[in-house]
Each structure stands twice: as C-alpha cells, then as structure tokens.
Design an enzyme around this catalytic site. Structure first.
Site, short mmCIF file in Angstrom:
data_model
loop_
_atom_site.label_atom_id
_atom_site.label_comp_id
_atom_site.label_asym_id
_atom_site.label_seq_id
_atom_site.Cartn_x
_atom_site.Cartn_y
_atom_site.Cartn_z
CG ASN A 11 -11.17 15.55 5.48
OD1 ASN A 11 -11.83 16.50 5.89
ND2 ASN A 11 -11.38 14.97 4.30
CD1 TRP A 12 -11.27 15.98 12.25
CD2 TRP A 12 -11.66 18.02 13.09
NE1 TRP A 12 -10.44 16.15 13.33
CE2 TRP A 12 -10.67 17.40 13.87
CE3 TRP A 12 -12.07 19.31 13.43
CZ2 TRP A 12 -10.07 18.02 14.97
CZ3 TRP A 12 -11.49 19.93 14.51
CH2 TRP A 12 -10.50 19.29 15.28
CE LYS A 13 -13.80 12.32 4.96
NZ LYS A 13 -14.09 11.04 4.32
CG HIS A 73 -11.73 14.59 -0.05
ND1 HIS A 73 -12.87 13.82 -0.11
CD2 HIS A 73 -10.96 14.05 0.93
CE1 HIS A 73 -12.80 12.86 0.81
NE2 HIS A 73 -11.64 12.97 1.44
CD GLU A 131 -15.94 12.39 1.52
OE1 GLU A 131 -15.84 13.44 2.18
OE2 GLU A 131 -15.64 11.27 1.98
CD GLU A 169 -8.20 10.64 1.14
OE1 GLU A 169 -8.06 10.42 2.34
OE2 GLU A 169 -9.09 11.36 0.68
N GLY A 187 -14.21 5.65 4.08
CA GLY A 187 -15.40 5.50 4.91
C GLY A 187 -16.05 4.13 4.80
CB SER A 226 -10.84 2.49 5.93
OG SER A 226 -12.12 2.76 5.41
N GLY A 238 -10.12 10.29 8.04
CA GLY A 238 -11.43 10.86 8.29
C GLY A 238 -11.97 10.38 9.63
N GLY A 239 -12.75 9.30 9.58
CA GLY A 239 -13.48 8.81 10.76
C GLY A 239 -12.63 8.66 12.02
P1 13P Z 1 -11.98 7.66 6.29
O1 13P Z 1 -10.70 7.65 7.08
O2 13P Z 1 -13.20 7.93 7.13
O3 13P Z 1 -12.10 6.47 5.39
O4 13P Z 1 -11.89 8.94 5.32
C1 13P Z 1 -10.76 9.08 4.54
C2 13P Z 1 -10.78 10.42 3.91
O5 13P Z 1 -11.56 10.69 3.04
C3 13P Z 1 -9.84 11.42 4.42
O6 13P Z 1 -9.79 12.53 3.58
#
Ligand code: 13P
Length: 248
Positions: free
Chosen positions: A10-12, A97, A99, A167, A173, A210, A231-232
């Site tokens: 997930n590149w956000k 998600h 967020e 999640e 994050g 994470s 994500g990251g």
């Molecule tokens: P991180 O891996 O950066 O914690 O993000 C997780 C996420 O929200 C994937 O959708």
C-alpha cells in the site's frame, strides 16, 4: 512454506506515475513469479495505469485502488468510482483502511456499501479491520473487530473474492508491530466470526502494521496469517523485492 501467501504493497500518497513505473521496472528486474505467491500493488490512483503497464501482464501480480466510492457515477467531487478505476486496470479495491476510517470518518455502514459495490463490479475487496490503541487498552479489541466484520459480512453473498486485512491502528506507521501471537489470536477471532456468518471457505486474512524485512518471517510463521499488507517497507523496490523473497 507451502501455503499461498499474498504480499500487498500500500503506497498510500507516495510514488506518482514516473516513480511508480521506475519502481516496477526495478522490481521486475529483481524478482520472478513464484508458486503460491501473489503480489498486490496499491498505488495512488493516478499511478494505477503506469503500474499496470510496467507489470506488463505479469501473472502473479495485480493492481488495486486504495479507495473507491460505492456509486458508479455522479456528482461526488474528488471521489473515484469502480468503473473509473477498473478502466485503468485496477482489479482489487482496498476498503475501510484505518486511515480512511479515522482521518476521514468512514463509517462501518460506508465500508459495507463499498464492499457490496466492489463485489458487484466483479473486483476483489481487501477489507481492513482493526482496533485503536485506546480500544485495545480498554480490552475492546474483540468487540471492535467483530463489529467491523459484521458490518460488511451481511453485504457478502459470495465470499470467493473476499480478502480481509487485520491492521491494528496502533501498529500502522508506528514501528510497533503486533506480536505474532497477538496477530494470530485476532486472525482466529475473525475466522470464528466468519464462521458465524456461515462462511465455509478459507477467506485469506492478511496482517498489516509496521511489517518489515526484520519481522515478516516471524509473523508469517503463524499459519493464521495468509499474507501481509505493508506501507512504509513497500516504498523501495529493492527492499520490497527482498521482503517478498524471504521464506521461512
Ligand atoms: P506501515 O507498514 O507503514 O505500518 O503501514 C501499514 C498499512 O497501513 C498498510 O495498509
């Protein structure tokens, strides 16, 4: 490791079309399809077409939208419909998600509508659930996750395309990961709840929060996990290629 695994990136709000194309070209050079391994990419919507093009029909990969509206068209400024993202190559849609839920106030009701719309459009919904730190500290993890599952489960008739991601909001994050035991326990809870909805197939459940090269093996060692949503640690092609290549 013989069971099928999904690695979802997930590149956000990162990697525009040029950077996304560069990422995939590098990733393509570093990896080959592997039996039982699926690679899912969720770029920002403006990069979906570039990622699809650069993947060049790669059989183990699929591209998804990070968010969609439940209506097929209309006066919804700033929103994207399923026909729009499908036209540029998306075959999956991330729904609910954390967020979206916590920064933009997306409700269980809206998540349910979106799941229904994604299925109706013939795409795969990757539905996210997870508790906040306050909810976990208050001992309400089970209650929250069950409520989130119930809210969309009633919209699903055919579970075949459905994938779920657990999640925990406090792990996203933050560098704090759920322990493999904690994650496995919530995955079991989700599966139990699906059983109460009469789901008799193994719906894949991914873990996210994470995840990185250092902890992915310990997490995936638990058979309750069917993959990871990252994500990251998915933003750099070399690191992502390494992560998806680690096998227990
Ligand atoms: P991180 O891996 O950066 O914690 O993000 C997780 C996420 O929200 C994937 O959708």
């Amino acid at each position: 490791m013989s069971r099928p695994l999904i690695y979802a990136a997930n590149w956000k709000m990162h990697l525009g079309p040029a950077a996304a194309r560069g990422f995939i070209e590098r990733f393509q050079a570093l990896t080959r399809p592997e039996e039982g391994r699926r690679l899912w990419f969720f770029p920002p919507a403006v990069s979906i077409a570039a990622v699809c093009e650069a993947l060049d029909g790669r059989a183990d990969a699929a591209v998804g939208a990070q968010n969609v509206h439940w209506e097929a068209k209309g006066a919804f400024t700033g929103e994207l419909s399923l026909p729009l993202v499908t036209e540029v190559g998306a075959r999956i849609a991330l729904v609910g998600h954390s967020e979206r839920r916590h920064l933009y106030g997306e409700t269980d009701e809206q998540v349910g509508r979106k799941v229904g719309a994604v299925l109706k459009a013939g795409l795969t919904p990757l539905v996210c659930v997870g508790e906040t730190l306050a909810e976990r500290d208050a001992g309400r993890t089970e209650q929250v996750v069950v409520r989130q599952v119930d809210a969309f489960a009633e919209r699903v008739r055919d579970w075949e395309p459905v994938v779920i991601a657990y999640e925990p909001v406090w792990a996203i994050g933050t560098g704090k990961t759920a322990t493999p035991d904690d994650a496995a326990q919530v995955h079991q809870l989700i599966r139990f709840q699906l059983g109460r909805h009469g789901v008799d197939r193994r719906v894949p459940i991914l873990y996210g929060g994470s995840v990185n090269q250092g902890n992915v093996l310990a997490l995936l060692a638990r058979e309750e996990l069917d993959g990871v949503l990252v994500g990251g640690a998915s933003l750099d092609p070399d690191g992502w290629a390494e992560l998806v290549g680690l096998r227990g």
